[in-house]
Design an enzyme around this catalytic site. Structure first.
Site, PDB file in Angstrom:
ATOM      1  N   CYS A 178      11.262  -5.771  20.735  1.00  0.00           N
ATOM      2  CA  CYS A 178       9.959  -5.181  20.425  1.00  0.00           C
ATOM      3  C   CYS A 178       9.776  -5.038  18.917  1.00  0.00           C
ATOM      4  O   CYS A 178      10.726  -5.004  18.154  1.00  0.00           O
ATOM      5  CB  CYS A 178       9.828  -3.805  21.073  1.00  0.00           C
ATOM      6  N   TRP A 221       8.405  -6.430  24.634  1.00  0.00           N
ATOM      7  CA  TRP A 221       9.087  -7.303  25.583  1.00  0.00           C
ATOM      8  C   TRP A 221       9.414  -6.438  26.795  1.00  0.00           C
ATOM      9  O   TRP A 221      10.153  -5.476  26.683  1.00  0.00           O
ATOM     10  CB  TRP A 221      10.373  -7.881  24.983  1.00  0.00           C
TER      11      TRP A 221
END
Length: 607
Positions: free
Chosen positions: A2, A74
């Site tokens: 992320c 993600w």
């Protein structure tokens, strides 16, 4: 991985948040979002998929405001939906978050009992609700945030924005990187300083446990206990290649320190955070019914495969053969009927591994790969793929790719063991719980960095170094030796400890450091006798063990590094980290090119 960015500025934040997120796209993501303060209220725009979808949403529904946060996600806790995309918010608090809140279910139950209503399947949402609850009880934003940080377990980085607070961001780091950027009348936070390159070249890197109150006037940084601390502000050259190191001296060190986060990302890809059950993707074949598993890989990935061999055979009772890819196909090995071949590669482009894959395919094997690059050739040519979540690995010597490979393979071995009836439900859940604890334990291991740096001064003077281990620690001994050779150019070898008397013991004297990897498992007593043999010959032993092991051997060894006690299944993942750090610090002392050691390439695409 992320990506996070936050801005407290003087111009509209949303376009610059999106630009910062665009610079973090290399990490991989499947949804994105931004939140700003508009007339004192939190307003959000989120979208599934790539940033162009978020861009389209912002064109349709523009977002004003000079204070805001953004995130590329993600999916881990909950699928890649708009509802699960960050930022997560209540009426009073919005948050973006990297990493894992390991005790989120406990906190969620407590918050529901207090009347909070959850809208997503993520662990992140508990952050917003807990901080909000603290504020509802009369705490100021900084006090409410700090009180919440002290409740969280796991590895995380996060940034908070507060309704009505047009001159405040609060960020925190625990095991996952977060940088503060200093601008002209405005300030920034980001998970990767590369995101801030167009905005500033003055960067401060939070240390583990730090949290920061960021306003347009600057940043007040606190340590984990709340005391105000000074952290150096560095001027960095505005280039992706340099800033991408996030203030670390080398990419390798940065990637070692990213392991709590990326291991957590990988764990949450394969273990349902709601149920703590291992849920691997459906395969187009039944691995549990395979007659044999053939594992093929090169270098560090080969050592990951060797560890997996122990797991599949001891845990799942599945026969395994393993080969170095460059040797495998030239033996023209006969392949069994109903066999499965498993290929491990960070890049997915390693030519020896790819050619071995093609050989197995011609021999009628079903192909499963473990790779870090979704669009790679190995991924495309496999029947099924398990992705590691390491993100881009720039350093040539593999670190986070190795531990995420191990994490993926441990999840797979446990699921296959259960499917074959080799372990029961209780043991499967125990393995899953142990794997979910690894990110936090990995952060604990990183706390020994300074100790390992001191020990590296001794190792750097050696001409030869031996690494010893038994069971799954034997591949870790070879991996430790490989790391030291790769980047420090010191000759090192890894041996099964039981082989010591079959030759290597002839090398032992007071000039040869012997690094012993020994968790307190069923082979511990065997390794004790090997350590005694080394000590009897004036060998300098560096013991990497848990407290029980160190207590048993402290009077015999020269140095020791204590690791957390853990399930033997996850021990190889944790024990990889100190050997990486030891190799790194030794190489730095030797003055070698750590990230690009001589004669080596990141991806070997020729035979």
């Amino acid at each position: 991985m992320c990506g996070i960015i936050g801005i407290v500025g003087v111009n509209d934040a949303a376009p610059r948040l999106v630009e910062g997120l665009r610079r973090l796209e290399y990490r991989g993501y499947d949804s994105a979002g931004v939140a700003t303060l508009v007339n004192g209220h939190i307003d959000r725009r989120r979208a599934e998929g790539k940033l162009l979808n978020l861009d389209a949403r912002l064109r349709e529904q523009p977002l004003a405001g000079t204070v805001g946060i953004g995130h590329t996600r993600w999916a881990t806790h909950g699928g890649p939906t708009e509802n699960n995309a960050h930022p997560h918010a209540t009426k009073r608090v919005a948050v973006v978050h990297n990493g894992i809140i390991e005790n989120y279910q406990e906190l969620k139950d407590e918050l529901i009992e207090a009347g909070c209503v959850f809208e997503s399947a993520t662990d992140t949402e508990v952050i917003a609700h807990l901080v909000t609850l603290n504020m509802d009880r009369g705490m100021a934003p900084a006090e409410a945030a700090h009180a919440a940080f002290q409740r969280f377990t796991g590895a995380f980085a996060l940034v908070l924005v507060f309704a009505g607070e047009h001159d405040l961001l609060i960020g925190a780091r625990h095991g996952t990187p977060l940088a503060v950027g200093f601008g002209d009348g405005e300030m920034y936070l980001a998970s990767d300083a590369f995101a801030l390159a167009p905005l500033t070249n003055r960067i401060c890197y939070l240390e583990d446990g730090d949290w920061a109150e960021v306003t347009r006037a600057g940043a007040v940084i606190h340590d984990a206990g709340g005391a105000v601390v000074d952290r150096p502000v560095k001027t960095t050259a505005v280039s992706g290649a340099l800033i991408g190191k996030d203030g670390y001296r080398h990419y390798m060190l940065k990637e070692i320190y990213e392991q709590p986060q990326v291991i957590g990302d990988t764990v949450n890809s394969y273990i349902n955070p709601e149920t703590s059950r291992i849920t691997m993707p459906d395969l187009p074949f039944d691995l549990a019914r395979a007659s044999r598993l053939t594992i093929v890989a090169c270098g560090t990935a080969f050592y990951a495969g060797l560890v997996a061999k122990y797991w599949f055979e001891t845990l799942a009772r599945l026969p395994v053969e393993i080969d170095i890819a460059s040797e495998f196909r030239y033996r023209e090995a006969p392949m069994p009927e109903n066999g499965v071949a498993l290929f491990i590669s960070q890049s997915g482009e390693t030519l020896d591994t790819l050619e071995a894959l093609r050989y197995c395919k011609r021999q009628g094997q079903r192909i499963l790969s473990v790779v870090n690059a979704p669009e790679s050739t190995i991924a495309r040519e496999s029947d099924a793929v398990l992705y590691t979540m390491a993100g881009p690995e720039i350093g040539v010597a593999s670190t986070k790719a190795f531990t995420t490979q191990l994490t993926t393979l441990a999840c797979l071995a446990a699921q296959v063991a259960h499917a074959r009836g080799a372990i029961d439900d209780e043991r499967l859940m125990s393995v899953a719980r142990s794997l979910r604890e690894v990110p936090a334990r990995a952060a604990e291991v990183l706390a020994h960095d300074e100790r390992l740096k001191d020990l590296a001064a001794e190792v750097s003077e050696a001409r030869d170094v031996l690494y010893l281990g038994r069971g799954a620690m034997y591949p870790l001994a070879m991996e430790g030796a490989l790391k030291l050779k790769e980047i420090s150019y010191i000759h090192a070898e890894g041996y099964a400890a039981g082989e010591l008397k079959h030759g290597p013991i002839a090398l032992i004297d007071d000039a040869v450091p012997v690094i012993v990897l020994v968790p307190s498992d069923n082979l511990f007593e065997k390794v004790v006798s090997n350590v005694q043999e080394v000590c009897a010959r004036s060998g300098k032993v560096l013991l990497i063990a848990d407290r029980k092991g160190i207590d048993r051997l402290s009077d015999r060894v020269r140095w020791s590094v204590e690791l957390p006690a853990c399930d033997p299944i996850v021990a190889p993942i944790l024990y990889a980290i100190p050997v990486q750090l030891l190799a790194y610090h030794t190489a730095v002392l030797k003055g070698t090119d750590v990230d690009q050691p001589r004669n080596l390439a990141k991806s070997v695409t020729v035979e």
